[in-house]
Design a protein around this motif. Structure first.
Motif, PDB file in Angstrom:
ATOM      1  N   GLY A   1     -10.778   9.862  11.779  1.00  0.00           N
ATOM      2  CA  GLY A   1     -10.747  10.404  10.596  1.00  0.00           C
ATOM      3  C   GLY A   1     -10.377  11.963  10.235  1.00  0.00           C
ATOM      4  N   SER A   2     -10.684  12.555  11.309  1.00  0.00           N
ATOM      5  CA  SER A   2     -10.567  14.138  11.422  1.00  0.00           C
ATOM      6  C   SER A   2      -9.053  14.391  11.483  1.00  0.00           C
ATOM      7  CB  SER A   2     -11.217  15.092  12.261  1.00  0.00           C
ATOM      8  OG  SER A   2     -11.233  14.602  13.419  1.00  0.00           O
ATOM      9  N   LYS A   3      -8.489  13.784  12.639  1.00  0.00           N
ATOM     10  CA  LYS A   3      -6.864  13.819  13.023  1.00  0.00           C
ATOM     11  C   LYS A   3      -6.154  13.107  11.754  1.00  0.00           C
ATOM     12  CE  LYS A   3      -7.754  12.700  17.803  1.00  0.00           C
ATOM     13  NZ  LYS A   3      -7.593  11.528  18.675  1.00  0.00           N
ATOM     14  N   LEU A   4      -6.531  11.998  11.082  1.00  0.00           N
ATOM     15  CA  LEU A   4      -5.753  11.812   9.953  1.00  0.00           C
ATOM     16  C   LEU A   4      -5.782  12.631   8.691  1.00  0.00           C
ATOM     17  CD1 LEU A   4      -6.611   7.881  10.347  1.00  0.00           C
ATOM     18  CD2 LEU A   4      -4.205   8.991  10.985  1.00  0.00           C
ATOM     19  N   LEU A   5      -6.883  13.183   8.473  1.00  0.00           N
ATOM     20  CA  LEU A   5      -7.187  14.254   7.329  1.00  0.00           C
ATOM     21  C   LEU A   5      -6.200  15.401   7.694  1.00  0.00           C
ATOM     22  CD1 LEU A   5      -8.689  14.888   4.778  1.00  0.00           C
ATOM     23  CD2 LEU A   5     -10.418  16.177   6.156  1.00  0.00           C
ATOM     24  N   GLY A   6      -6.072  15.582   8.925  1.00  0.00           N
ATOM     25  CA  GLY A   6      -5.273  17.115   9.018  1.00  0.00           C
ATOM     26  C   GLY A   6      -3.732  16.702   8.886  1.00  0.00           C
ATOM     27  N   ILE A   7      -3.519  15.264   9.078  1.00  0.00           N
ATOM     28  CA  ILE A   7      -2.048  15.068   8.811  1.00  0.00           C
ATOM     29  C   ILE A   7      -1.796  14.845   7.248  1.00  0.00           C
ATOM     30  CG2 ILE A   7      -0.455  12.955   8.970  1.00  0.00           C
ATOM     31  CD1 ILE A   7      -1.678  12.553  11.701  1.00  0.00           C
ATOM     32  N   ILE A   8      -2.712  14.204   6.464  1.00  0.00           N
ATOM     33  CA  ILE A   8      -2.787  14.378   5.068  1.00  0.00           C
ATOM     34  C   ILE A   8      -2.538  15.668   4.354  1.00  0.00           C
ATOM     35  CG2 ILE A   8      -3.928  13.815   2.916  1.00  0.00           C
ATOM     36  CD1 ILE A   8      -5.033  11.144   4.307  1.00  0.00           C
TER      37      ILE A   8
ATOM     38  N   LEU B   1      -7.263   3.584   7.593  1.00  0.00           N
ATOM     39  CA  LEU B   1      -7.474   3.751   9.088  1.00  0.00           C
ATOM     40  C   LEU B   1      -8.643   4.677   9.355  1.00  0.00           C
ATOM     41  CD1 LEU B   1      -3.647   4.226   9.921  1.00  0.00           C
ATOM     42  CD2 LEU B   1      -5.042   2.113  10.539  1.00  0.00           C
ATOM     43  N   ALA B   2      -8.805   5.484   8.518  1.00  0.00           N
ATOM     44  CA  ALA B   2      -9.874   6.604   8.957  1.00  0.00           C
ATOM     45  C   ALA B   2     -11.375   6.229   8.759  1.00  0.00           C
ATOM     46  CB  ALA B   2      -9.826   7.824   7.998  1.00  0.00           C
ATOM     47  N   GLN B   3     -11.470   5.423   7.479  1.00  0.00           N
ATOM     48  CA  GLN B   3     -12.919   5.059   6.946  1.00  0.00           C
ATOM     49  C   GLN B   3     -13.579   6.172   6.834  1.00  0.00           C
ATOM     50  OE1 GLN B   3     -13.692   1.611   5.935  1.00  0.00           O
ATOM     51  NE2 GLN B   3     -11.686   1.802   5.575  1.00  0.00           N
ATOM     52  N   ASP B   4     -13.817   7.113   7.946  1.00  0.00           N
ATOM     53  CA  ASP B   4     -14.790   8.193   7.500  1.00  0.00           C
ATOM     54  C   ASP B   4     -14.001   9.433   8.175  1.00  0.00           C
ATOM     55  OD1 ASP B   4     -16.789  10.080   8.097  1.00  0.00           O
ATOM     56  OD2 ASP B   4     -17.991   8.554   9.016  1.00  0.00           O
ATOM     57  N   TRP B   5     -13.947  10.497   7.269  1.00  0.00           N
ATOM     58  CA  TRP B   5     -13.159  11.470   7.601  1.00  0.00           C
ATOM     59  C   TRP B   5     -13.850  12.611   8.916  1.00  0.00           C
ATOM     60  CZ3 TRP B   5      -8.540  10.482   6.060  1.00  0.00           C
ATOM     61  CH2 TRP B   5      -8.363  10.064   4.714  1.00  0.00           C
ATOM     62  N   SER B   6     -15.136  12.297   8.776  1.00  0.00           N
ATOM     63  CA  SER B   6     -15.915  12.914   9.867  1.00  0.00           C
ATOM     64  C   SER B   6     -15.705  12.414  11.198  1.00  0.00           C
ATOM     65  CB  SER B   6     -17.272  13.140   9.520  1.00  0.00           C
ATOM     66  OG  SER B   6     -17.985  12.137   9.524  1.00  0.00           O
TER      67      SER B   6
ATOM     68  N   THR C   1       0.958  -1.255   0.049  1.00  0.00           N
ATOM     69  CA  THR C   1       0.014  -0.043  -0.081  1.00  0.00           C
ATOM     70  C   THR C   1       0.944   1.161   0.059  1.00  0.00           C
ATOM     71  OG1 THR C   1      -2.061   1.101   0.971  1.00  0.00           O
ATOM     72  CG2 THR C   1      -0.242   0.330   2.542  1.00  0.00           C
ATOM     73  N   SER C   2       0.186   2.467   0.107  1.00  0.00           N
ATOM     74  CA  SER C   2       0.997   3.739  -0.010  1.00  0.00           C
ATOM     75  C   SER C   2       0.529   4.402   1.316  1.00  0.00           C
ATOM     76  CB  SER C   2       0.562   4.412  -1.276  1.00  0.00           C
ATOM     77  OG  SER C   2      -0.798   4.734  -1.086  1.00  0.00           O
ATOM     78  N   THR C   3       1.212   5.463   1.744  1.00  0.00           N
ATOM     79  CA  THR C   3       0.793   6.325   2.814  1.00  0.00           C
ATOM     80  C   THR C   3      -0.425   6.818   2.867  1.00  0.00           C
ATOM     81  OG1 THR C   3       3.116   6.779   3.144  1.00  0.00           O
ATOM     82  CG2 THR C   3       1.525   8.173   4.437  1.00  0.00           C
ATOM     83  N   ASN C   4      -0.856   7.421   1.906  1.00  0.00           N
ATOM     84  CA  ASN C   4      -2.173   8.029   1.616  1.00  0.00           C
ATOM     85  C   ASN C   4      -3.270   7.010   1.679  1.00  0.00           C
ATOM     86  OD1 ASN C   4      -3.785  10.588   1.430  1.00  0.00           O
ATOM     87  ND2 ASN C   4      -3.986  10.126  -0.858  1.00  0.00           N
ATOM     88  N   GLN C   5      -3.196   5.922   1.047  1.00  0.00           N
ATOM     89  CA  GLN C   5      -4.073   4.770   0.817  1.00  0.00           C
ATOM     90  C   GLN C   5      -4.308   4.031   2.223  1.00  0.00           C
ATOM     91  OE1 GLN C   5      -4.419   0.541  -1.113  1.00  0.00           O
ATOM     92  NE2 GLN C   5      -3.617   2.053  -2.336  1.00  0.00           N
ATOM     93  N   LEU C   6      -3.378   3.914   3.228  1.00  0.00           N
ATOM     94  CA  LEU C   6      -3.313   3.359   4.353  1.00  0.00           C
ATOM     95  C   LEU C   6      -4.157   4.423   5.497  1.00  0.00           C
ATOM     96  CD1 LEU C   6      -2.357   1.082   6.414  1.00  0.00           C
ATOM     97  CD2 LEU C   6      -0.525   2.907   7.270  1.00  0.00           C
TER      98      LEU C   6
END
Length: 193
Positions: A180-187, A171-176, A162-167
């Protein structure tokens, strides 16, 4: 989608993200590889993903771990497994015990180099019944050919490549969601979106 990796069932292994070793990589740029590795570390810290850091012979050509890892994962950095030249991290009893102690059967692996430091622990983890995802762009190999061969070997043995973005999306499954919101900030920070 079933069988999803998430913060409740997975652990992260960051293997040999050392300055010297990363300098040997030619399949991806140093900056890209470093960015992805640090995104994984930040994600693990943000969502409470158990993480194990390891390095090999830091006082030699391999050099120290990325200094940023100490800031992002201070406890994990202090407790990193210092290997004395053992190529397959899973052959180091301290590393193998640390992996088992996570209690997780889904393992996310990123390492440098993919063709040496990543491939052998991944093959061992698969043999031991773990489910493994290899984050290919948070590592690399001296050549594109070497990288491709190692990724094919791990995939053929049963690892998901896999790739970082895909992983992070998995892990998020739902940006809301909270994770998900924590991971979206990192992306957003990592990719400058």
């Amino acid at each position: 989608m079933q069988n999803v990796f998430n913060s409740k069932n997975s652990a992260l292994l960051l293997i040999d993200h050392q300055i010297g070793t990363m300098g040997w990589v030619g399949s991806i740029s140093f900056d890209e590889m470093k960015k992805h590795a640090l995104m994984l570390a930040k994600s693990a810290a943000a969502i409470g993903l158990p993480t194990i850091l390891t390095s090999s012979m830091e006082e030699n050509a391999q050099g120290p771990l990325l200094a940023e890892l100490k800031d992002i994962l201070p406890t994990e950095f202090e407790n990193r497994i210092l290997r004395a030249g053992i190529v397959n991290a899973m052959s180091d009893p301290n590393f193998a015990k640390a992996v088992e102690a996570t209690g997780r059967k889904k393992i996310i692996v990123a390492g440098v180099t993919n063709d040496v430091c990543t491939v052998y622990p991944v093959l061992t983890l698969l043999e031991q019944g773990y489910e493994v995802q290899v984050v290919a762009d948070a590592g690399g190999s001296p050549s594109k050919f070497a990288d491709e061969m190692s990724l094919i070997r791990m995939r053929d043995a049963g690892a998901v490549i896999t790739s970082t973005n895909q992983l992070l999306a998995e892990l998020a499954q739902d940006w809301s969601s909270e994770d998900g919101s924590k991971l979206l900030g990192i992306i957003v920070e990592g990719f400058g979106a």
